[in-house]
Design a protein around this motif. Sequence first.
Motif, PDB file in Angstrom:
ATOM      1  N   ASN A 280      33.395  49.684  39.778  1.00 53.83           N
ATOM      2  CA  ASN A 280      32.998  48.668  38.801  1.00 53.83           C
ATOM      3  C   ASN A 280      33.556  47.319  39.247  1.00 53.83           C
ATOM      4  O   ASN A 280      34.698  46.987  38.942  1.00 53.83           O
ATOM      5  CB  ASN A 280      33.513  49.025  37.408  1.00 53.83           C
ATOM      6  CG  ASN A 280      33.038  48.038  36.333  1.00 53.83           C
ATOM      7  OD1 ASN A 280      32.422  47.012  36.636  1.00 53.83           O
ATOM      8  ND2 ASN A 280      33.325  48.350  35.080  1.00 53.83           N
ATOM      9  N   GLN A 281      32.734  46.544  39.945  1.00 54.61           N
ATOM     10  CA  GLN A 281      33.218  45.272  40.482  1.00 54.61           C
ATOM     11  C   GLN A 281      33.555  44.256  39.402  1.00 54.61           C
ATOM     12  O   GLN A 281      34.313  43.311  39.645  1.00 54.61           O
ATOM     13  CB  GLN A 281      32.188  44.692  41.455  1.00 54.61           C
ATOM     14  CG  GLN A 281      32.030  45.488  42.737  1.00 54.61           C
ATOM     15  CD  GLN A 281      31.187  44.770  43.767  1.00 54.61           C
ATOM     16  OE1 GLN A 281      31.360  43.586  44.027  1.00 54.61           O
ATOM     17  NE2 GLN A 281      30.250  45.507  44.375  1.00 54.61           N
ATOM     18  N   ARG A 282      32.989  44.431  38.201  1.00 53.33           N
ATOM     19  CA  ARG A 282      33.332  43.512  37.101  1.00 53.33           C
ATOM     20  C   ARG A 282      34.822  43.562  36.766  1.00 53.33           C
ATOM     21  O   ARG A 282      35.402  42.559  36.348  1.00 53.33           O
ATOM     22  CB  ARG A 282      32.507  43.857  35.861  1.00 53.33           C
ATOM     23  CG  ARG A 282      31.039  43.435  35.951  1.00 53.33           C
ATOM     24  CD  ARG A 282      30.269  43.940  34.749  1.00 53.33           C
ATOM     25  NE  ARG A 282      30.853  43.477  33.495  1.00 53.33           N
ATOM     26  CZ  ARG A 282      30.574  42.324  32.897  1.00 53.33           C
ATOM     27  NH1 ARG A 282      29.707  41.497  33.458  1.00 53.33           N
ATOM     28  NH2 ARG A 282      31.145  41.989  31.757  1.00 53.33           N
ATOM     29  N   GLN A 283      35.434  44.725  36.957  1.00 52.03           N
ATOM     30  CA  GLN A 283      36.875  44.840  36.707  1.00 52.03           C
ATOM     31  C   GLN A 283      37.657  43.945  37.679  1.00 52.03           C
ATOM     32  O   GLN A 283      38.628  43.290  37.296  1.00 52.03           O
ATOM     33  CB  GLN A 283      37.318  46.295  36.857  1.00 52.03           C
ATOM     34  CG  GLN A 283      36.683  47.261  35.870  1.00 52.03           C
ATOM     35  CD  GLN A 283      37.223  47.112  34.463  1.00 52.03           C
ATOM     36  OE1 GLN A 283      38.246  46.455  34.228  1.00 52.03           O
ATOM     37  NE2 GLN A 283      36.547  47.733  33.508  1.00 52.03           N
ATOM     38  N   GLY A 284      37.225  43.922  38.932  1.00 53.57           N
ATOM     39  CA  GLY A 284      37.884  43.062  39.911  1.00 53.57           C
ATOM     40  C   GLY A 284      37.707  41.595  39.589  1.00 53.57           C
ATOM     41  O   GLY A 284      38.639  40.798  39.715  1.00 53.57           O
ATOM     42  N   TRP A 285      36.500  41.223  39.172  1.00 51.71           N
ATOM     43  CA  TRP A 285      36.260  39.816  38.820  1.00 51.71           C
ATOM     44  C   TRP A 285      37.078  39.406  37.594  1.00 51.71           C
ATOM     45  O   TRP A 285      37.505  38.251  37.483  1.00 51.71           O
ATOM     46  CB  TRP A 285      34.772  39.580  38.570  1.00 51.71           C
ATOM     47  CG  TRP A 285      33.945  39.580  39.819  1.00 51.71           C
ATOM     48  CD1 TRP A 285      32.993  40.483  40.170  1.00 51.71           C
ATOM     49  CD2 TRP A 285      34.005  38.624  40.893  1.00 51.71           C
ATOM     50  NE1 TRP A 285      32.455  40.171  41.395  1.00 51.71           N
ATOM     51  CE2 TRP A 285      33.050  39.027  41.861  1.00 51.71           C
ATOM     52  CE3 TRP A 285      34.767  37.490  41.137  1.00 51.71           C
ATOM     53  CZ2 TRP A 285      32.839  38.329  43.048  1.00 51.71           C
ATOM     54  CZ3 TRP A 285      34.562  36.786  42.323  1.00 51.71           C
ATOM     55  CH2 TRP A 285      33.616  37.196  43.258  1.00 51.71           C
ATOM     56  N   ALA A 286      37.290  40.343  36.668  1.00 51.74           N
ATOM     57  CA  ALA A 286      38.109  40.030  35.494  1.00 51.74           C
ATOM     58  C   ALA A 286      39.543  39.711  35.908  1.00 51.74           C
ATOM     59  O   ALA A 286      40.164  38.760  35.415  1.00 51.74           O
ATOM     60  CB  ALA A 286      38.082  41.198  34.507  1.00 51.74           C
TER      61      ALA A 286
END
Length: 567
Positions: A280-286
């Motif tokens: 889940n790349q959104r976790q990294g962006w967060a």
Amino acid sequence: MTLNGWIQILVYCGIVVLLVKPLGGYMHRVFNGDRTLLSPFLRPLERGLYRICGTSEREEQHWTTYAVALLLFNLAGFLVLYALQRLQGSLPYNPAGMTAVEPGLAFNTAASFMTNTNWQNYGGESTMSYLVQMAGLTVQNFVSAANGIAIAIALIRGFARASSKSIGNFWVDMTRSTLYLLLPFCIVLTLVYVWLGMPQTLGAYVNATTLEGAQQTIAVGPVASQVAIKMLGTNGGGFFNANAAHPFENPDAISNLIQMVSIFAIGAALTNVFGRMIGNQRQGWAILSAMGVMFIAGVAICYWAEAAGNPLVHALGIDGGNMEGKESRFGIALSALFAVITTAASCGAVNAMHGSFTALGGMIPIINMQLGEVIVGGVGAGLYGILMYIVIAVFVAGLMVGRTPEYLGKKIEAKEVKMAMLAILCLPLAMLIFTAIAVVLPTGVASMGNAGPHGFSEVLYAYTSAAANNGSAFGGLSGNTPWYNITIGIGMLMGRFLVIIPALAIAGSLVAKKTVPASAGTFPTDGPLFVGLLVGVILIVGGLTFFPALAVGPIIEHLAMAHGQTF
């Protein structure tokens, strides 16, 4: 502050963000063991190294075995670097005839470079031979950075895997970090730096005659290769005493930009690696967004404080910003930006003297380090550091809604919270206790270059820099004494290993847990609400711990200067 200054800052931020996905994707393939462009050349060498070490990429380790391997490897590196310094006078590649390094300083330097701190109580060009710089310091720049990346990858596996007993193989993770990431990028950077004018030679120091007819010795050496890894690996130790303010280490604005981007490149991209490995790349962006919020706030305050200038100088009828201790070729904007970058990323390289910043401008680098260097942070160290805060943040969120805290489907229980708090609280333990002792001991006070709050800030900055594994300094403190060499060395060891061991323990605990499917009551950790919570937890925990010390130094100094007083 000027529009031109902000444009330079925003261009820098844009370059870093653009590098996140491609570099993150490359690192993800490297640590997954997938084929890359370099595999045909490096894969045979990689396998050969495993055979020599008696391991295999198919062999994985329990977290305790991983930790023991890491500790033993670092102990060996410490002993080798200490021995190189003590035997320096008898070793080759010493054209300037450097003598053996004094035992206390050798201990401090070995601890410094082994922990990726690179605190320097010496002038590189007047203390270390070419051999020690290359075989000792530069080697540790590579392996200490590789250690940090390996630990971050191991912790990511703790979140990404379920019902497992292993978190990877330390020797494999470190080998891949060095072979596929640090070495190839540093070779390219070294060639670029040589093209820009940095020395890279084993020849003797150059004797020159000045225009006035005086004789001058100009120090040279294998500079470009050390600068490449000192920035990319967020090490920060300079070949020269003036570090990145020296024209041989930082010739112009182009080299300055490349070095600033190098400092953040791997740390920022590791957030993308985290997102890819957990699916889940959104976790990294967060996570990167939380880092970015704190970074931009720090840059804005530091730039504003330096652009506003010194009120004591203004009282003399001299207007303008504070250029004291800054290179005119970089100016206020790039000096403030570099100061925030290097202390947000545990690099410690400097292109301006932080001790000459205004009180509030100099406070931002201290705060960056006291928060645990989680605003991008050191390579690997920044990610595993902020993951400690994430454990606390989701624990707080769970308390607020009355649910068992969880993150990425893993239940966060007492063991993880205790280990995270141990990792976070070991930093103020080292920073504040040593500072308190030093400012009352005659031997500690004797090294202070200034009296009053600024002198206190010099000591606080030194121990903060040591425990945060940063390595920069205010510059007014004479640290090459038995007291500071030993205590700062101990602080560096505490700041490195009292964070690493709890982080690996958390990885070992999480990797054995099952993944719980998300439900309607699961707190989302990839949106603005979580970013705000994470930033708040970091600032509150850091603020409650360190504000009294900051109030004694930079804040009192700022208030005094605003009322026309100095110390």
